[in-house]
Scaffold this active site. Sequence first.
Site: not given
Length: 486
Positions: A330, A427
């Site tokens: 991310c 994630h």
Amino acid sequence: MTRAIMVQGAGSNVGKSMIVAGLARAFTRRGLVVRPFKPQNMSNNAAVTADGGEIGRAQALQARAAGVAPSVHMNPVLLKPETDTGAQVIVQGQRFATLRARDYAKAKPQLLAPAVDSYRRLAAEAELVLIEGAGSPAEINLRAGDIANMGFAEAVEAPVILVGDIDRGGVIAQLVGTHAILPPPDRDRISAFAVNKFRGDVRLFDDGVTAIAERTGWTPLGVIPWFADAWRLPAEDVMDVASRRGGAFKVVVPRLNRLANFDDLDPLATEPGLSVEIIEAGRPLPLDADLVLIPGSKSTIADLAHFRAQGWDIDLAAIVRRGGHVVGVCGGYQMLGRTIADPEGIEGAATQVPGLGLLDVSTVMRPQKHLRLTQATEVESGAALEGYEIHLGETTGPDCARPWLRVGDRAEGAVSASGRVRGCYLHGLFASDAFRAAVLTRLGAPVSARSFETEVEETLDALAAHLESHMDLDAVLAQARPVPEL
């Protein structure tokens, strides 16, 4: 009939979240339909729900303990700090506003209604609602407009259990002092207390329990010993992220100022052949690192500046030259690219900054947040994995032609020409055992036969048994009261 009880703390980080998770699993095993609820949470480590919302990760773990899917109604108000004085406010899973602390204080009264609405929805489907407070009710300077502790307890007529932390010392003062400082209506809502994180023989604190009970009139529910396996459960607070010494394969993680969604570390920390080391500001990244994992960030550009200020950019380049590997997730993925542009000033002033230059990609920040649960496969191994996306920004560039993952027909992430640097927006990917094994094997790291998800379940069962042994759960249920019509 639905009953409810609220667990508040005599301070922050006394173990409320862990106790609620353990109670949720224990009462679910007794056959009750349980729902966890926290009216207001503050955390950058959020979980994504199936309907595309976000809540605190502690409530997602508590939902798992109760055997149900996470819902936005389990944490209707989530504060995600972006600076020292401001935070993004999430209401029932969606962005409401970004407010400075003093402006949030003014906004709190209008947030009580959605918090009560979410509570009512959960109560309609449960037999027992376990409400978790935030911080401490002793912060009487925050009582006006409160929706986290006594203000919410008053609004829904919930009784309160107060938990103290003996590990940090002064637990008698914590509990008795809270009794002394609270105004009578709030004090009267507390019906019982528990002492958490005791090390040693709990019988040595019998006189302490008596002293607290005599001075407060509250029912003692037990002295709970330190739960040694708590580290096996996903952590929500960045302060709970700690280095784990294991095997010779070294994974290092720079601690960013606005570290967010760091649950990518949890499955790696449980691998016995790995050592996972959190590198604090002011320390260099170890040049013998086998893998550097750069996690997510709530403020990517600011954290990139922080990264450079520590000299970590120089260390990271040296690690790659020495044959080490790098993974960015991310915000970490965005940092690894050539540039990060924020033309609309989403993270502050409109700007464009150079990235670390280890991936030939560039990111442009966009206002729309991507929130979704995701299933993917790794391109190289074909291993399946599950994760979630929670990010702003779009990343493109030549290295995206070598995607790390595929989400259906969509390419996801990027891999450098050398194969030693890679990143993606997903994630939680290392929780998938086959994927984690494929990645670690390719890097030459030892891989165990452990199932991360099975270990989490077993640890929740062990936590429930721990509370059954050291806390009077029948007395906890006796403190619960019927949820009134709201």
